[in-house]
Scaffold this motif. Structure first.
Motif, PDB file in Angstrom:
ATOM      1  N   ASP A 536     -17.279 -12.190  -8.388  1.00  0.00           N
ATOM      2  CA  ASP A 536     -15.987 -12.177  -8.711  1.00  0.00           C
ATOM      3  C   ASP A 536     -14.926 -10.938  -8.067  1.00  0.00           C
ATOM      4  OD1 ASP A 536     -16.035 -13.518 -11.088  1.00  0.00           O
ATOM      5  OD2 ASP A 536     -16.788 -11.982 -12.402  1.00  0.00           O
ATOM      6  N   GLN A 537     -15.637  -9.882  -7.645  1.00  0.00           N
ATOM      7  CA  GLN A 537     -14.769  -8.824  -6.574  1.00  0.00           C
ATOM      8  C   GLN A 537     -14.703  -9.443  -5.360  1.00  0.00           C
ATOM      9  OE1 GLN A 537     -17.315  -8.045  -8.836  1.00  0.00           O
ATOM     10  NE2 GLN A 537     -15.828  -7.089 -10.225  1.00  0.00           N
ATOM     11  N   LEU A 538     -15.519 -10.520  -4.933  1.00  0.00           N
ATOM     12  CA  LEU A 538     -15.510 -11.019  -3.427  1.00  0.00           C
ATOM     13  C   LEU A 538     -14.050 -11.907  -3.525  1.00  0.00           C
ATOM     14  CD1 LEU A 538     -19.061 -11.956  -2.350  1.00  0.00           C
ATOM     15  CD2 LEU A 538     -17.406 -10.418  -0.983  1.00  0.00           C
ATOM     16  N   ILE A 539     -13.964 -12.768  -4.746  1.00  0.00           N
ATOM     17  CA  ILE A 539     -12.962 -13.517  -4.795  1.00  0.00           C
ATOM     18  C   ILE A 539     -11.754 -12.871  -4.654  1.00  0.00           C
ATOM     19  CG2 ILE A 539     -11.646 -14.999  -6.296  1.00  0.00           C
ATOM     20  CD1 ILE A 539     -14.768 -16.200  -7.012  1.00  0.00           C
ATOM     21  N   GLU A 540     -11.669 -11.749  -5.463  1.00  0.00           N
ATOM     22  CA  GLU A 540     -10.372 -10.896  -5.416  1.00  0.00           C
ATOM     23  C   GLU A 540     -10.012 -10.269  -4.172  1.00  0.00           C
ATOM     24  OE1 GLU A 540      -8.632  -6.656  -7.463  1.00  0.00           O
ATOM     25  OE2 GLU A 540     -10.616  -7.718  -8.155  1.00  0.00           O
ATOM     26  N   LEU A 541     -11.225 -10.011  -3.433  1.00  0.00           N
ATOM     27  CA  LEU A 541     -11.082  -9.510  -2.055  1.00  0.00           C
ATOM     28  C   LEU A 541     -10.482 -10.554  -1.203  1.00  0.00           C
ATOM     29  CD1 LEU A 541     -11.515  -7.194   0.035  1.00  0.00           C
ATOM     30  CD2 LEU A 541     -13.751  -8.077   0.653  1.00  0.00           C
ATOM     31  N   SER A 542     -11.056 -11.667  -1.330  1.00  0.00           N
ATOM     32  CA  SER A 542     -10.543 -12.793  -0.522  1.00  0.00           C
ATOM     33  C   SER A 542      -9.094 -13.195  -1.002  1.00  0.00           C
ATOM     34  CB  SER A 542     -11.324 -14.211  -0.520  1.00  0.00           C
ATOM     35  OG  SER A 542     -11.254 -14.680  -1.940  1.00  0.00           O
ATOM     36  N   ILE A 543      -8.705 -13.272  -2.096  1.00  0.00           N
ATOM     37  CA  ILE A 543      -7.550 -13.405  -2.326  1.00  0.00           C
ATOM     38  C   ILE A 543      -6.269 -12.471  -1.944  1.00  0.00           C
ATOM     39  CG2 ILE A 543      -5.762 -13.610  -4.540  1.00  0.00           C
ATOM     40  CD1 ILE A 543      -8.049 -14.906  -5.965  1.00  0.00           C
ATOM     41  N   LEU A 544      -6.736 -11.124  -2.153  1.00  0.00           N
ATOM     42  CA  LEU A 544      -5.859 -10.211  -1.763  1.00  0.00           C
ATOM     43  C   LEU A 544      -5.930  -9.906  -0.011  1.00  0.00           C
ATOM     44  CD1 LEU A 544      -6.809  -7.329  -4.236  1.00  0.00           C
ATOM     45  CD2 LEU A 544      -4.578  -8.634  -4.101  1.00  0.00           C
ATOM     46  N   LYS A 545      -6.754 -10.421   0.671  1.00  0.00           N
ATOM     47  CA  LYS A 545      -6.741 -10.849   2.022  1.00  0.00           C
ATOM     48  C   LYS A 545      -5.831 -11.707   2.567  1.00  0.00           C
ATOM     49  CE  LYS A 545      -9.554 -11.456   6.130  1.00  0.00           C
ATOM     50  NZ  LYS A 545     -10.869 -11.867   6.695  1.00  0.00           N
ATOM     51  N   PHE A 546      -5.839 -12.644   1.855  1.00  0.00           N
ATOM     52  CA  PHE A 546      -5.122 -13.883   2.269  1.00  0.00           C
ATOM     53  C   PHE A 546      -3.445 -13.399   2.038  1.00  0.00           C
ATOM     54  CE2 PHE A 546      -2.477 -17.771   1.580  1.00  0.00           C
ATOM     55  CZ  PHE A 546      -3.016 -18.783   2.713  1.00  0.00           C
ATOM     56  N   ALA A 606      -1.868  -5.775  -7.735  1.00  0.00           N
ATOM     57  CA  ALA A 606      -2.766  -5.126  -6.854  1.00  0.00           C
ATOM     58  C   ALA A 606      -2.278  -3.618  -6.664  1.00  0.00           C
ATOM     59  CB  ALA A 606      -2.689  -5.536  -5.354  1.00  0.00           C
ATOM     60  N   GLY A 607      -2.957  -2.490  -6.097  1.00  0.00           N
ATOM     61  CA  GLY A 607      -2.596  -1.132  -5.999  1.00  0.00           C
ATOM     62  C   GLY A 607      -1.351  -1.169  -4.661  1.00  0.00           C
ATOM     63  N   ASN A 608      -0.971   0.296  -4.666  1.00  0.00           N
ATOM     64  CA  ASN A 608      -0.140   0.344  -3.640  1.00  0.00           C
ATOM     65  C   ASN A 608      -0.492   0.207  -2.350  1.00  0.00           C
ATOM     66  OD1 ASN A 608       2.073   0.898  -5.392  1.00  0.00           O
ATOM     67  ND2 ASN A 608       1.612   2.891  -5.849  1.00  0.00           N
ATOM     68  N   GLU A 609      -1.772   0.413  -2.089  1.00  0.00           N
ATOM     69  CA  GLU A 609      -2.269   0.476  -0.719  1.00  0.00           C
ATOM     70  C   GLU A 609      -2.042  -0.953   0.026  1.00  0.00           C
ATOM     71  OE1 GLU A 609      -5.977  -0.554  -3.518  1.00  0.00           O
ATOM     72  OE2 GLU A 609      -4.363   0.664  -3.521  1.00  0.00           O
ATOM     73  N   LYS A 610      -1.678  -1.874  -0.887  1.00  0.00           N
ATOM     74  CA  LYS A 610      -1.334  -3.416  -0.314  1.00  0.00           C
ATOM     75  C   LYS A 610      -0.057  -3.306   0.692  1.00  0.00           C
ATOM     76  CE  LYS A 610       1.468  -4.792  -4.109  1.00  0.00           C
ATOM     77  NZ  LYS A 610       1.483  -5.675  -5.136  1.00  0.00           N
ATOM     78  N   LYS A 620     -10.784  -1.945   3.743  1.00  0.00           N
ATOM     79  CA  LYS A 620     -11.562  -1.094   3.705  1.00  0.00           C
ATOM     80  C   LYS A 620     -11.476  -0.336   2.467  1.00  0.00           C
ATOM     81  CE  LYS A 620     -13.907   2.754   6.279  1.00  0.00           C
ATOM     82  NZ  LYS A 620     -14.013   3.518   7.473  1.00  0.00           N
ATOM     83  N   LEU A 621     -10.279  -0.102   2.142  1.00  0.00           N
ATOM     84  CA  LEU A 621      -9.751   0.984   1.064  1.00  0.00           C
ATOM     85  C   LEU A 621     -10.037   0.042  -0.373  1.00  0.00           C
ATOM     86  CD1 LEU A 621      -6.329   2.502   2.295  1.00  0.00           C
ATOM     87  CD2 LEU A 621      -8.642   3.675   1.768  1.00  0.00           C
ATOM     88  N   LEU A 622      -9.676  -1.235   0.131  1.00  0.00           N
ATOM     89  CA  LEU A 622      -9.803  -2.183  -1.151  1.00  0.00           C
ATOM     90  C   LEU A 622     -11.366  -2.259  -1.491  1.00  0.00           C
ATOM     91  CD1 LEU A 622      -8.659  -4.174  -3.369  1.00  0.00           C
ATOM     92  CD2 LEU A 622      -8.771  -5.950  -1.509  1.00  0.00           C
ATOM     93  N   LYS A 623     -12.133  -2.534  -0.664  1.00  0.00           N
ATOM     94  CA  LYS A 623     -13.615  -2.638  -0.789  1.00  0.00           C
ATOM     95  C   LYS A 623     -14.070  -1.565  -1.568  1.00  0.00           C
ATOM     96  CE  LYS A 623     -17.984  -4.076   1.132  1.00  0.00           C
ATOM     97  NZ  LYS A 623     -18.798  -4.626   2.371  1.00  0.00           N
ATOM     98  N   SER A 624     -13.831  -0.292  -1.075  1.00  0.00           N
ATOM     99  CA  SER A 624     -14.326   0.944  -1.647  1.00  0.00           C
ATOM    100  C   SER A 624     -13.844   0.959  -3.145  1.00  0.00           C
ATOM    101  CB  SER A 624     -13.822   2.031  -0.925  1.00  0.00           C
ATOM    102  OG  SER A 624     -14.065   1.997   0.546  1.00  0.00           O
ATOM    103  N   ARG A 625     -12.647   0.738  -3.338  1.00  0.00           N
ATOM    104  CA  ARG A 625     -12.290   0.454  -4.778  1.00  0.00           C
ATOM    105  C   ARG A 625     -13.055  -0.111  -5.692  1.00  0.00           C
ATOM    106  NH1 ARG A 625      -8.627  -2.259  -7.572  1.00  0.00           N
ATOM    107  NH2 ARG A 625      -7.669  -3.190  -6.027  1.00  0.00           N
ATOM    108  N   LEU A 626     -13.168  -1.506  -5.161  1.00  0.00           N
ATOM    109  CA  LEU A 626     -13.869  -2.503  -6.006  1.00  0.00           C
ATOM    110  C   LEU A 626     -15.289  -2.065  -6.149  1.00  0.00           C
ATOM    111  CD1 LEU A 626     -12.491  -5.580  -4.215  1.00  0.00           C
ATOM    112  CD2 LEU A 626     -11.963  -4.854  -6.382  1.00  0.00           C
ATOM    113  N   LEU A 627     -15.936  -1.583  -5.054  1.00  0.00           N
ATOM    114  CA  LEU A 627     -17.334  -0.851  -5.351  1.00  0.00           C
ATOM    115  C   LEU A 627     -17.319   0.034  -6.293  1.00  0.00           C
ATOM    116  CD1 LEU A 627     -18.613  -0.872  -1.529  1.00  0.00           C
ATOM    117  CD2 LEU A 627     -19.491  -2.177  -3.590  1.00  0.00           C
TER     118      LEU A 627
END
Length: 630
Positions: A536-546, A606-610, A620-627
């Motif tokens: 689930d978090q990998l999918i969110e990461l891929s969406i936000l990366k795109f 998504a958060g302001n870091e976007k 990197k910040l996004l992955k840390s938050r998801l973990l």
């Protein structure tokens, strides 16, 4: 003594797997070696030559060479001519500046050599790119001098025109040479010159906006994910408007091998490659020879009078120039990845839509014939995308590939039916750039395929889990499981939760094997400890990366109008959510999971870091938050 041997073996396996972590093929070879299994052999042992089973390497090499050198010519000559000339399709409606090849420098040559992969495979002269990299700085000056003479005179060095070819078995009958892929090993030094010219050519094509905007192959910052996203969003819009959408997946026969040099040069001339530059490309393509090597037995040389050179750096770019005007012949929405073409049409009435698509396919057929190319009608398929419950009468959707010339009487022998892929047919899905599509965009078959792949990998990792460290198992997970999971995850990740749950189970099984945990142990702490994101978090990461790439204009221009800000839709009004993306209304609940609707929802929340334009920092910040939230 036994413990010492076991520890040494463990260390050897770990170092070998770590060394090949970025190469799945080498990783599998290492695993097969550990498990004592023999992998498939690429060595040619016997070949069927005119009905006779031959084991003589020299005869095999000569037969392969004749086949590879002439297959393109045979296909091209089998295409009946049409009246319209291929260059007549190329019309940019404006003056295009001429390409200037200019010159190069010692520093530029060194920079290019350093970017090459250090491969040990040798060209026909026994020189590898690994050797070129090792002596690059010493030979850079004379190479720059030779290259500048070539660029100035329009002459490509004759000694660079001979290539060594290795036949690699694909699938099917190993006695049939048609089931082998020719791997061309070009002159290693010529690759440096090709790279210099390729950079100049690509810059010329980009700065003058000459390339088709929906061509996603062989170009920097283009990908299969972008190709599939355009297709998926077009289909989604059609379904949301309660329409049918027909997708035709074209398959060209030996696309690279049938490219006519004469046609290619005529098209290049219309793209601003003239004078010395055109002469250089003409000389580059002419008088080329190839030899096939089978276990050290070299064939007699054969001339290459057709094709762009596979295995070369310039070949793929020249192929894109060759098919660049394909989209101009049809009003179907065309999306290309090199020679993989998908054409899409939509409409409320399926019978009328079928008539329209058939007429457009005849135009495409005429373009193929004008360019001496042939469609593989046996492998060309089509699919009628629809929402569940929307009935289809098979009589209303019968597509054909009509190879008759426009304006002339139809010859029934030149009209070929195209197979429809559907849930009740013999073929229920179509593999497009590695992702399995079905007519309901459920991606269930793709997830089943992924689960089967992961199961094989898990079996192997489980077999050796007691011989390797946890870090090595994590490396194996990255190479053999994670790489499959993340490939086009933003596309297939739109599947429903029930389907994705099967992947979650497989991923949890992998995590437990890595950690030597029990089959019932809670996995959230294990994911956090290994710093691996669940599905689930990998999918969110891929969406936000795109979407980060979209928001910061890092995607191709073809994506510019995919989603809009609220402020751009209603500039006259002050809105609280003016800086958020507009979420289109959806007609069917099942479509809400698809990127067109889901991606802006995820991005808006998504958060302001976007807003950080540096993508690697943001991810990197996004992955840390998801973990942290596991």
């Amino acid at each position: 003594m036994h413990h010492v041997i076991r520890a040494a073996k463990k260390q050897h396996i770990a170092s070998k797997l770590t060394e090949n972590a970025g190469n799945p093929k080498k990783t599998w070879q290492t695993l097969n070696e550990i498990l004592g299994r023999k992998g498939p052999s690429d060595t040619v042992t016997q070949l069927n030559i005119e009905g006779e089973i031959v084991g003589d390497k020299l005869r095999e090499a000569n037969h392969f060479n004749s086949f590879f050198a002439n297959v393109g010519t045979k296909i091209s000559n089998s295409v009946p001519p049409v009246q319209k000339k291929p260059e007549e399709y190329v019309n940019y409606g404006r003056d295009i500046p001429n390409l200037q090849l200019g010159n190069t420098t010692r520093e530029h040559v060194i920079k290019i050599i350093k970017k090459f992969a250090a491969k040990s495979s040798c060209d026909v002269n026994g020189i590898s790119t690994k050797m070129i990299k090792f002596i690059g700085e010493e030979i850079a000056s004379p190479l720059a001098h030779i290259f500048n003479i070539s660029l100035r005179t329009g002459q490509f060095p004759a000694n660079f025109k001979k290539c060594r070819v290795i036949p690699i078995f694909k699938a099917g009958d190993p006695l049939d040479c048609d089931n082998y892929r020719p791997i061309s090993l070009l002159n290693s030094i010529s690759k440096v010159l090709e790279k210099i010219v390729a950079e100049k050519l690509v810059y010329h094509l980009n700065v003058n906006d000459l390339l088709y905007q929906h061509q996603y192959g062989f170009l920097a910052k283009r990908s299969t994910e972008q190709n599939l996203m355009q297709i998926l969003n077009f289909v989604t819009k059609a379904l949301n408007d309660n329409m049918f959408c027909i997708g035709v997946f074209l398959d060209l026969r030996k696309a690279f091998d049938v490219c006519s040099h004469e046609i290619l040069l005529a098209k290049l001339e219309r793209m601003g490659i003239q004078g010395t530059a055109l002469e250089w490309f003409k000389n580059y393509l002419s008088e080329r020879t190839m030899v096939v090597d089978i276990n050290g037995s070299f064939s007699n040389p054969c001339s290459l009078d057709i094709s762009v050179i596979q295995g070369s750096i310039l070949g793929p770019i020249l192929f894109l120039c060759y098919i660049n005007d394909f989209w101009t012949v049809t009003t179907l929405f065309s999306v290309l990845f090199a020679d993989d073409g998908t054409c899409l049409g939509k409409g409320n009435n399926l019978r009328q839509l079928t008539v329209y698509v058939n007429s457009e396919l005849q135009k495409i057929s005429n373009w193929f014939k004008a360019n001496r190319m042939a469609d593989n009608t046996a492998k060309t398929k089509f699919m009628v995308f629809r929402t569940r419950g929307k009935a289809i009468n098979p009589i209303d959707c019968q597509l054909v590939f009509n190879e008759n010339e426009l304006g002339l009487p139809d010859d029934p022998e030149l009209i070929h039916p195209i197979e429809r892929i559907h849930n009740e047919g013999a073929s229920q899905n179509f593999k497009l750039l590695g992702v399995l599509f079905d007519e309901f965009l459920s991606f269930d078959d793709h997830i089943s395929h992924l689960c089967a792949k992961i199961s094989k990998s898990l079996f192997c990792i489980n077999r050796i889990k007691n011989f390797v460290s946890q870090e090595t198992k994590k490396t194996l997970y990255s190479a053999m499981i994670h790489s499959h999971l993340v490939y086009c995850m933003s596309v297939y990740g739109s599947a429903n939760k029930t389907s994705l749950n099967r992947l979650k189970i497989k991923q949890k099984e992998a995590i437990r094997i890595i950690c030597n945990a029990g089959y019932r142990e809670h996995t959230a702490p294990l994911f956090a400890r290994l710093k691996i994101l669940p599905i689930d978090q990998l999918i969110e990461l891929s969406i936000l990366k795109f979407m980060h790439s979209f928001h910061h204009n890092l995607l191709p221009l073809s994506f510019n109008d995919m989603w809009q800000l609220n402020r751009n839709r209603q500039p006259e009004r002050e809105l609280r959510n003016a800086d958020q993306l507009y979420i289109p209304p959806h007609r069917f609940a099942t479509l809400k999971r698809l990127p067109l609707f889901n991606f802006p929802i995820v991005w808006n929340s998504a958060g302001n870091e976007k807003n950080n334009p540096r993508q690697h920092v943001y991810l990197k910040l996004l992955k840390s938050r998801l973990l942290l939230n596991l």
